[in-house]
Scaffold this active site. Sequence first.
Site, PDB file in Angstrom:
ATOM      1  N   ASP A 133       0.789  -1.251   0.000  1.00  0.00           N
ATOM      2  CA  ASP A 133       0.000   0.000   0.000  1.00  0.00           C
ATOM      3  C   ASP A 133       0.814   1.291   0.000  1.00  0.00           C
ATOM      4  O   ASP A 133       0.246   2.364   0.156  1.00  0.00           O
ATOM      5  CB  ASP A 133      -0.967   0.055   1.203  1.00  0.00           C
ATOM      6  CG  ASP A 133      -2.319  -0.567   0.865  1.00  0.00           C
ATOM      7  OD1 ASP A 133      -2.505  -0.929  -0.319  1.00  0.00           O
ATOM      8  OD2 ASP A 133      -3.156  -0.677   1.759  1.00  0.00           O
ATOM      9  N   LYS A 185       3.234   1.471  -4.942  1.00  0.00           N
ATOM     10  CA  LYS A 185       4.078   0.966  -6.035  1.00  0.00           C
ATOM     11  C   LYS A 185       3.333   0.951  -7.368  1.00  0.00           C
ATOM     12  O   LYS A 185       3.854   1.383  -8.391  1.00  0.00           O
ATOM     13  CB  LYS A 185       4.569  -0.460  -5.702  1.00  0.00           C
ATOM     14  CG  LYS A 185       5.382  -0.527  -4.425  1.00  0.00           C
ATOM     15  CD  LYS A 185       5.767  -1.952  -4.076  1.00  0.00           C
ATOM     16  CE  LYS A 185       4.581  -2.811  -3.634  1.00  0.00           C
ATOM     17  NZ  LYS A 185       3.948  -2.341  -2.389  1.00  0.00           N
ATOM     18  N   THR A 186       2.117   0.431  -7.324  1.00  0.00           N
ATOM     19  CA  THR A 186       1.365   0.283  -8.577  1.00  0.00           C
ATOM     20  C   THR A 186       0.908   1.640  -9.099  1.00  0.00           C
ATOM     21  O   THR A 186       0.983   1.918 -10.300  1.00  0.00           O
ATOM     22  CB  THR A 186       0.175  -0.672  -8.355  1.00  0.00           C
ATOM     23  OG1 THR A 186       0.674  -1.890  -7.804  1.00  0.00           O
ATOM     24  CG2 THR A 186      -0.538  -0.979  -9.660  1.00  0.00           C
ATOM     25  N   HIS A 225       3.150  -7.627  -0.494  1.00  0.00           N
ATOM     26  CA  HIS A 225       2.838  -8.525   0.598  1.00  0.00           C
ATOM     27  C   HIS A 225       3.880  -9.629   0.755  1.00  0.00           C
ATOM     28  O   HIS A 225       4.409 -10.159  -0.224  1.00  0.00           O
ATOM     29  CB  HIS A 225       1.453  -9.130   0.382  1.00  0.00           C
ATOM     30  CG  HIS A 225       0.913  -9.798   1.590  1.00  0.00           C
ATOM     31  ND1 HIS A 225       1.184 -11.105   1.870  1.00  0.00           N
ATOM     32  CD2 HIS A 225       0.162  -9.331   2.601  1.00  0.00           C
ATOM     33  CE1 HIS A 225       0.590 -11.419   3.016  1.00  0.00           C
ATOM     34  NE2 HIS A 225      -0.033 -10.349   3.472  1.00  0.00           N
TER      35      HIS A 225
HETATM   36  N1  LIG Z   1      -2.306  10.560  -1.196  1.00  0.00           N
HETATM   37  C1  LIG Z   1      -1.737   9.659  -1.965  1.00  0.00           C
HETATM   38  N2  LIG Z   1      -2.207   8.404  -2.008  1.00  0.00           N
HETATM   39  C2  LIG Z   1      -1.603   7.524  -2.810  1.00  0.00           C
HETATM   40  C3  LIG Z   1      -0.475   7.874  -3.595  1.00  0.00           C
HETATM   41  N3  LIG Z   1      -0.074   6.794  -4.283  1.00  0.00           N
HETATM   42  C4  LIG Z   1      -0.912   5.786  -3.950  1.00  0.00           C
HETATM   43  N4  LIG Z   1      -1.832   6.230  -3.063  1.00  0.00           N
HETATM   44  C5  LIG Z   1      -2.922   5.430  -2.491  1.00  0.00           C
HETATM   45  O1  LIG Z   1      -2.364   4.390  -1.707  1.00  0.00           O
HETATM   46  C6  LIG Z   1      -3.107   3.196  -1.857  1.00  0.00           C
HETATM   47  C7  LIG Z   1      -2.194   2.079  -2.281  1.00  0.00           C
HETATM   48  O2  LIG Z   1      -1.670   2.334  -3.569  1.00  0.00           O
HETATM   49  P1  LIG Z   1      -1.117   1.174  -4.502  1.00  0.00           P
HETATM   50  O3  LIG Z   1      -0.500   1.815  -5.676  1.00  0.00           O
HETATM   51  O4  LIG Z   1      -2.134   0.139  -4.725  1.00  0.00           O
HETATM   52  O5  LIG Z   1       0.004   0.588  -3.548  1.00  0.00           O
HETATM   53  P2  LIG Z   1       0.923  -0.704  -3.770  1.00  0.00           P
HETATM   54  O6  LIG Z   1       2.209  -0.416  -3.102  1.00  0.00           O
HETATM   55  O7  LIG Z   1       0.959  -1.070  -5.211  1.00  0.00           O
HETATM   56  O8  LIG Z   1       0.124  -1.788  -2.946  1.00  0.00           O
HETATM   57  P3  LIG Z   1       0.283  -3.396  -3.009  1.00  0.00           P
HETATM   58  O9  LIG Z   1       0.456  -3.787  -4.453  1.00  0.00           O
HETATM   59  O10 LIG Z   1      -0.993  -3.895  -2.421  1.00  0.00           O
HETATM   60  O11 LIG Z   1       1.471  -3.732  -2.165  1.00  0.00           O
HETATM   61  C8  LIG Z   1      -4.221   3.503  -2.860  1.00  0.00           C
HETATM   62  O12 LIG Z   1      -5.376   3.824  -2.154  1.00  0.00           O
HETATM   63  C9  LIG Z   1      -3.684   4.713  -3.584  1.00  0.00           C
HETATM   64  O13 LIG Z   1      -4.686   5.519  -4.134  1.00  0.00           O
HETATM   65  C10 LIG Z   1      -0.002   9.221  -3.525  1.00  0.00           C
HETATM   66  O14 LIG Z   1       0.965   9.611  -4.167  1.00  0.00           O
HETATM   67  N5  LIG Z   1      -0.667  10.059  -2.698  1.00  0.00           N
HETATM   68 MG   LIG Z   2       0.464  -2.901  -6.117  1.00  0.00          MG
END
Ligand SMILES: Nc1nc2c(ncn2[C@@H]2O[C@H](COP(=O)(O)OP(=O)(O)OP(=O)(O)O)[C@@H](O)[C@H]2O)c(=O)[nH]1
Ligand SMILES: [Mg+2]
Length: 395
Positions: free
Chosen positions: A22, A25-26, A85
């Site tokens: 969270d 990354k994505t 994860h």
């Molecule tokens: N405010 C804010 N929220 C963000 C930003 N980037 C991501 N988020 C929020 O953070 C949450 C997780 O973002 P993801 O891109 O899914 O994170 P991840 O690291 O890929 O998560 P996993 O693949 O589950 O490990 C989402 O609700 C996004 O909208 C940012 O730059 N600013």
């Molecule tokens: Mg992701």
Amino acid sequence: MPKTAYVRTKPHLNIGTMGHVDHGKTTLTAAITKVLSERGTGTFVPFDRIDRAPEEALRGITINIAHVEYETDTRHYAHVDMPGHADYVKNMVTGAAQLDGAILVVSALDGIMPQTAEHVLLARQVGVDHIVVALNKADAGDEELTDLVELEVRDLLSAHGYGGDAVPVVRVSGLRALEGDPRWTAAIEALLDAVDTYVPIPERYADAPFLMPVENVLTITGRGTVVTGAVERGTIRVGDRVEVLGATVTLKAVETVVTGLETFGKPMESAEAGDNVALLLRGMPREAVRRGHVVAAPGSTTPTRRFTAQVYVLSAREGGRTTPVTSGYRPQFYIRTADVVGDIDLGETAVARPGDTVTVTVELGREVPLEVGLGFAIREGGRTVGAGTVASIVA
Ligand SMILES: Nc1nc2c(ncn2[C@@H]2O[C@H](COP(=O)(O)OP(=O)(O)OP(=O)(O)O)[C@@H](O)[C@H]2O)c(=O)[nH]1
Ligand SMILES: [Mg+2]
């Protein structure tokens, strides 16, 4: 649809995002493709396509890495978005082994979390030498807190030999950049510049004998069996003879010919170390090859079962064991894309506590092509408990 040939005009590098669940990354991966599509050197891959595409079930193994490609002014990148994860560490380890550099994504709101540290450790263990930090969610973070997070990240990197003071740390907002906010699209540009300048063009061992660990096996109706993966070393052309190694006990090496070669769906004449490719193998039965096998130049590598290694046993704090390891311990070894059981002999050391680095002798349950310097992960009950590097092959 006619296929245009892949033309190599810029040096190719493999990079990827890593970091705690969270932390964004994505979102950041999507934002990078958006910014570069606006520059005209990439195709925008929206968040939900990155997040949905990767889940593939392959003989019970979940392959959960998304590949996207794009170019900056000076380079061509294949970028993998690695899930955060802990359950997916296996994929991170096997994927990270191919990375020339990594973008460590740390949420400015949360700072270092357990998987942030675990991924840095694994990156070190699998030989990722260059990390660039994206301090993400900077749009929502408080400046002073973000400064503290930056210090904390630099310390973590230094503790793992990454020279934290020199590592570029760029404050970004993947989310705001995706929305097109100019302040934050500029931050993505700055991040890409940091990757372009800080991650060196790797030495590709282009002259070394060809070797590619098999990540995936597909059947293309009317054409035959295709294996995909990242070329670890050497070059390959259509018409080259290769060996598939690490197969069944009775059939140790199967020799065949590469009759087709593609990257990202485009035919190519030759591929070299670092390229993500699909190889069409003449007359290869679908059942004779699977993830974990290796495709190599004939006679260039010999599968072995016994080796010595330097192993770091993760501490409990890093998600590792709480109790020591003794000789006779029999965990799973993740070597390149292979997953093999192995017996550990600690020799005179006798006991390795969580947090220790020890020299061990390993006897694998089956033969795997190995070489000195090759990194691997050790897992037990679905979690990573150690990481190591092959120190010598025991005849
Ligand atoms: N405010 C804010 N929220 C963000 C930003 N980037 C991501 N988020 C929020 O953070 C949450 C997780 O973002 P993801 O891109 O899914 O994170 P991840 O690291 O890929 O998560 P996993 O693949 O589950 O490990 C989402 O609700 C996004 O909208 C940012 O730059 N600013
Ligand atoms: Mg992701």
